[in-house]
Structure formats: C-alpha cells, structure tokens
Design a protein around this motif. Structure first.
Motif, short mmCIF file in Angstrom:
data_model
loop_
_atom_site.label_atom_id
_atom_site.label_comp_id
_atom_site.label_asym_id
_atom_site.label_seq_id
_atom_site.Cartn_x
_atom_site.Cartn_y
_atom_site.Cartn_z
N GLU A 1 5.40 -29.18 -18.23
CA GLU A 1 4.63 -28.82 -17.32
C GLU A 1 3.07 -29.84 -16.96
O GLU A 1 3.51 -29.99 -16.16
N ARG B 1 3.20 -31.47 -13.58
CA ARG B 1 1.63 -32.48 -12.83
C ARG B 1 1.48 -34.26 -12.75
O ARG B 1 0.98 -34.05 -11.77
N SER C 1 3.87 -34.91 -9.59
CA SER C 1 3.70 -33.89 -8.77
C SER C 1 4.30 -33.97 -7.52
O SER C 1 4.56 -33.38 -6.99
#
Length: 357
Positions: free
Chosen positions: A68, A72, A75
C-alpha cells in the motif's frame, strides 16, 4: 547537550534503519506459495490496501502495508483487475508493476484453418478451458454475423483461424465475439468494395469448402480448388464434396471418423451429393488464402480434383481423366507410384521410340 545529540543520532539511525527495512521489504523477492505457483484474482475497483492484503494472504508479498505504501507513492498508476499468476519469488515493487501494467494470466489457444466449430469446442475442452457444450451453444447463435450473412445458421465460417490469448476461465460468448471481430478485421482488408453483405455469405461458404478440401492435402493452393467449385456451380453440377457430408453427419452426431459410400446418401441439407448448389452455410472456418481465392477465383476449366497425397491435387476437365486421377490417388495411398510400371515389351518399345539414330 550531549544527551540531545545522542538522542538525535538514535532517531537518525532508527529512521535510516526503518527506511532500509522498508526498502528491503519492497525490493527483495519473496515467496510463501507452493512451488507450482498461485493464482490471484484482483477484483475490479479494489483499493491498494485490499489488494495488498489479498497478495499477502496468498504468500506473494511480505506485507500488504508495504504494498500500500509503494502504491501510494505511485498514485499516478493503479492496479488492473484480472487474474494473475505467480510462479517464482517476486519483489513487492515488481508485483505492483505487474498489476499496474495489467499483465494478467493468459494462455494461447490456436484455431487452425479448416477447423469446424466442433473441432474448436473439442480443443477447448481438451485444454480444460471450456466445456464443449458451452462453446457450441455460443457458436450456434448467428446474431453476431446477421449483417454479413443474414441467413447464417451458426457462426461457422466466421470464427477466424488465429492464436487467441485466453484467461484461465474464458467466457464462451466473449470468445466467439473475439473470433468474429478478428474475422471482420481480415475480411475488411481483403474484400473488394463491391462485395455486399449478401454475397459475403456465399463466398465464405465457398471458401470453407476449399479449406476443408485442403485439409486432406496440407499446404495446397486453394485457388484451383475454388475454381472447381465455381465451375461446377456455373454448370449446374452437384458439388459432390465429401467434407459437406461429414459436416452434416457431425451436426447430427452421426459421424464416426470415416466416410462410407452409404454415407454419401445421408439425409442432410449439407450433403452436396444429394442437394445442388452450396450448402446452407459454411462447413469450416476458412483462412485468409481461401477467402481471397473465393473473392477472386482462378480461371480454369477444371471440374474435378482429387488429392495427390503429396500436398497437392490432381485436376481434370473430364470424368475419364478424373477417374484416371483417382486410380493414381489409390496407387499412391498403397505406396506405389502414381503411374503403373510399363510391361517389359512396352518399356522396350518406349526406349526405341525415344532413341536417336
């Protein structure tokens, strides 16, 4: 002051150590799944957190949280839905990019020129991709080609021969749609501007006869065979094409792998011994060469042909000549030469006739 400096060093080292651990966790390969690999199905619209958890639970990555974090940071790219296959240790970074690029699991499946929809269905079942009945149900619905062939009974003839990349669990209707789409692409490039949709059906049907005939002699030029079909139609002669009988029997689940003389009287609209003209639809899926030959038939006077067992055919303009060619074919099948050897006296006469004084 020294205490503050020491504390600063500790924090700096801890930060560096944490960053190093983070980088290691993201960049170093990891594998906690069986050696033969694991499939992971990423749902459409899943968050990076949900995908990370899914990958971690399947043993693909060390930590869903690390996935994750990396996702991110990237993105501007998002993971693509689909089924993915992992068969070796891979880093979290590489896993992310595999999903971001949409490198879903695919396996090749080839439709060969001259294959029927029954052949395709059997091939899919053998590869454990689709049950035969599912594919045949989809191929039996001609809705996709109504504009090309309004009277088409099925999609036969429009399931273009090519290699298709399939998922582990393909959907039959999606697969037939892809095959028809491929046919349309090819047809658009080879068809002339004056070919209307009503004539396309006849030409594809004729091309399918050519392709089926070529299956008995791999690599044969389809143009002279198509010329025979065209010439017989123009003369009002029955096509008498064995593959049409086979196809009609296969549709009725009566074909057992061989064709007898009695079978030539089999009651079917596809039997071109019993019914004049083209059959009611294609009997196989023709390739590019056969489609081109159907659009632009060769100019010959041949009305008969038989395979020569060497990748081609013997062609004839008369029945007597054709019967001689059939004898040649039978001799070749038996391992003999096409022409019988001359008797000793005839051979001697031929030698003297060819001798120079």
């Amino acid at each position: 002051m020294r205490l503050l400096f020491a504390l600063f060093l500790v924090i700096l080292l801890a930060t560096a150590l944490g960053a190093a651990c983070l980088w290691y966790g993201i960049t170093q390969p990891y594998q906690r799944f069986p050696a033969d690999g694991v499939f992971v199905d990423v749902p459409r619209g899943a968050s990076s957190r949900a995908v990370g958890h899914l990958l971690q639970s399947n043993g693909v990555i060390r930590s869903g949280a690390l996935f994750e974090i990396y996702a991110r940071r990237k993105s501007q790219r998002t993971v693509q839905a689909g089924e993915y296959f992992f068969d070796h240790a891979t880093s979290t970074r590489d896993v992310f990019w595999k999903l971001a690029k949409g490198e879903v699991y695919e396996q090749p499946f080839t439709v060969h020129e001259g294959d029927t929809m029954f052949d395709i269905a059997k091939g899919l079942a053998k590869a454990k991709l689709l049950p035969e009945e599912q594919f045949l149900a989809a191929a039996s619905d001609p809705a996709l080609v109504r504009d090309l062939a309004p009277g088409a009974p099925t999609l036969e003839g429009f399931l273009f021969p090519a290699t298709y990349q399939l998922s582990r669990h393909p959907v039959a209707t999606e697969l037939t749609a892809e095959m028809v789409r491929k046919f349309r692409e090819e047809w658009k490039t080879i068809a002339t501007g004056d070919n209307s949709s009503s004539t396309a059906a006849n030409e594809v049907t004729a091309a399918s006869l050519t392709n089926s005939a070529n299956n008995t002699s791999a690599g044969a030029d389809p143009r002279p065979i198509l010329a025979v079909v065209t010439n017989r139609l123009e003369k009002g002669m029955a096509l008498q094409c064995d593959p049409t009988v086979v196809y009609g029997m296969e549709r009725a689940h009566k074909y057992r792998g061989t064709l007898s003389g009695k079978d030539l009287q089999f009651d079917s609209p596809y039997n071109t011994y019993e019914h004049a003209g083209l059959p009611p639809g294609p009997i196989a899926n023709p390739g590019e060469a056969s489609l081109r030959a159907a659009l632009r038939p060769a100019k010959t006077k041949y009305i008969f042909f038989v395979a020569n067992t060497h990748g081609g055919h013997f062609f004839a303009q008369t029945l007597a000549e054709h019967n001689r060619n059939v004898l040649k074919y039978r001799r070749l099948l038996g391992g003999e030469t096409a022409e019988p050897p001359l008797a000793p006296s005839a051979a001697l006469a031929a030698h003297h006739k060819g001798a120079t004084p």
